[in-house]
Design an enzyme around this catalytic site. Structure first.
Site, PDB file in Angstrom:
ATOM      1  CB  CYS A 104      40.828  35.608  47.686  1.00  0.00           C
ATOM      2  SG  CYS A 104      39.277  35.269  46.840  1.00  0.00           S
ATOM      3  CG  LEU A 105      37.682  41.009  49.284  1.00  0.00           C
ATOM      4  CD1 LEU A 105      36.654  41.606  48.441  1.00  0.00           C
ATOM      5  CD2 LEU A 105      38.213  41.881  50.329  1.00  0.00           C
ATOM      6  CG  HIS A 165      36.389  34.407  42.266  1.00  0.00           C
ATOM      7  ND1 HIS A 165      36.506  33.768  43.217  1.00  0.00           N
ATOM      8  CD2 HIS A 165      37.846  35.440  42.557  1.00  0.00           C
ATOM      9  CE1 HIS A 165      37.303  34.060  44.395  1.00  0.00           C
ATOM     10  NE2 HIS A 165      37.927  35.190  44.011  1.00  0.00           N
ATOM     11  CG  HIS A 206      42.348  36.627  42.140  1.00  0.00           C
ATOM     12  ND1 HIS A 206      43.135  35.914  43.171  1.00  0.00           N
ATOM     13  CD2 HIS A 206      41.173  36.611  42.642  1.00  0.00           C
ATOM     14  CE1 HIS A 206      42.395  35.894  44.125  1.00  0.00           C
ATOM     15  NE2 HIS A 206      41.200  36.334  43.807  1.00  0.00           N
ATOM     16  CD  GLU A 207      38.693  39.401  41.022  1.00  0.00           C
ATOM     17  OE1 GLU A 207      37.540  38.840  41.215  1.00  0.00           O
ATOM     18  OE2 GLU A 207      39.526  39.504  42.038  1.00  0.00           O
ATOM     19  CD  GLN A 241      35.381  36.893  45.487  1.00  0.00           C
ATOM     20  OE1 GLN A 241      35.548  37.750  44.456  1.00  0.00           O
ATOM     21  NE2 GLN A 241      36.020  36.948  46.625  1.00  0.00           N
ATOM     22  N   GLY A 256      39.282  43.666  43.438  1.00  0.00           N
ATOM     23  CA  GLY A 256      38.441  42.809  42.481  1.00  0.00           C
ATOM     24  C   GLY A 256      37.432  41.994  43.210  1.00  0.00           C
TER      25      GLY A 256
END
Ligand code: NI
Length: 192
Positions: free
Chosen positions: A98-99, A144, A140-141, A50, A45
């Site tokens: 998470c990236l 963001h 989660h996304e 991000q 994701g």
């Protein structure tokens, strides 16, 4: 084109993102670049903050989880202007990463189902319910675009234990094999 990913501590990750319309400049190119960026860093994701854009756009490709979770098998979607309008009373625990927060994985508790309204990449409206791993990834996304990160959900003890590691990430003191934008490096922001 692969885009650099904002690291923990970057101010864009803390903004509540703005809605966009179908005239948003180069939207399809942006979506393509975000998929490419996500795949290059082995993510499932990626949200626009991000890649340093505070807009209500995120995308998910859960197909690598297809073996383990059948519902993820063909799940590749773009979410624009998403709003979670209902969520379950019960919570599940699941490990997340998470990236923007490399090398940290923690168990996070979240509602076990959600109902979400959003537009896809062609600005078709959807109203859907998800449970299990898909509800997990979407939440989660979705966080963001609300300026929330998964570590915010941890206990204060856990947060204290992670403080130093998080500090290192924001300073760029980590080894990642994808490009990131570190908040504290100012001009020389991109490190690879
Ligand atoms: Ni994330």
């Amino acid at each position: 084109m692969i885009l650099p990913i904002t690291a923990y501590g970057h101010p864009t990750l803390r903004k509540v993102s703005e809605e966009i319309d179908k005239d948003y400049p180069s939207l399809h190119e942006l979506i393509e670049n975000m998929f490419e960026t996500m795949h290059a860093s082995d993510g499932i994701g990626l949200a626009a903050p991000q890649v340093d854009l505070p807009i209500r756009l995120f995308l998910i490709d859960a197909t690598p989880y297809g073996e383990e979770f059948p519902e993820a098998k063909d799940f590749k979607k773009v979410f624009i202007n998403a709003e979670i309008i209902e969520e379950g009373m019960d919570e599940d625990m699941m490990q997340e990463g998470c990236l923007s927060i490399p090398e940290i994985r923690e168990e996070v508790s979240r509602p076990d189902w959600i109902r979400i309204q959003y537009y896809d990449e062609n600005f078709n409206f959807h109203d859907e319910q998800y449970k299990g791993v898909l509800a997990r990834i979407i939440q989660h996304e979705y966080d963001h675009i609300e300026g929330i990160l998964f570590v915010d959900h941890l206990s204060s003890l856990k947060k204290t234990l992670l403080k130093r590691k998080l500090n290192d990430i924001s300073k760029g003191n980590i080894n990642v094999d994808y490009k990131m934008i570190f908040p504290s490096l100012k001009k020389r922001t991109v490190k690879n």
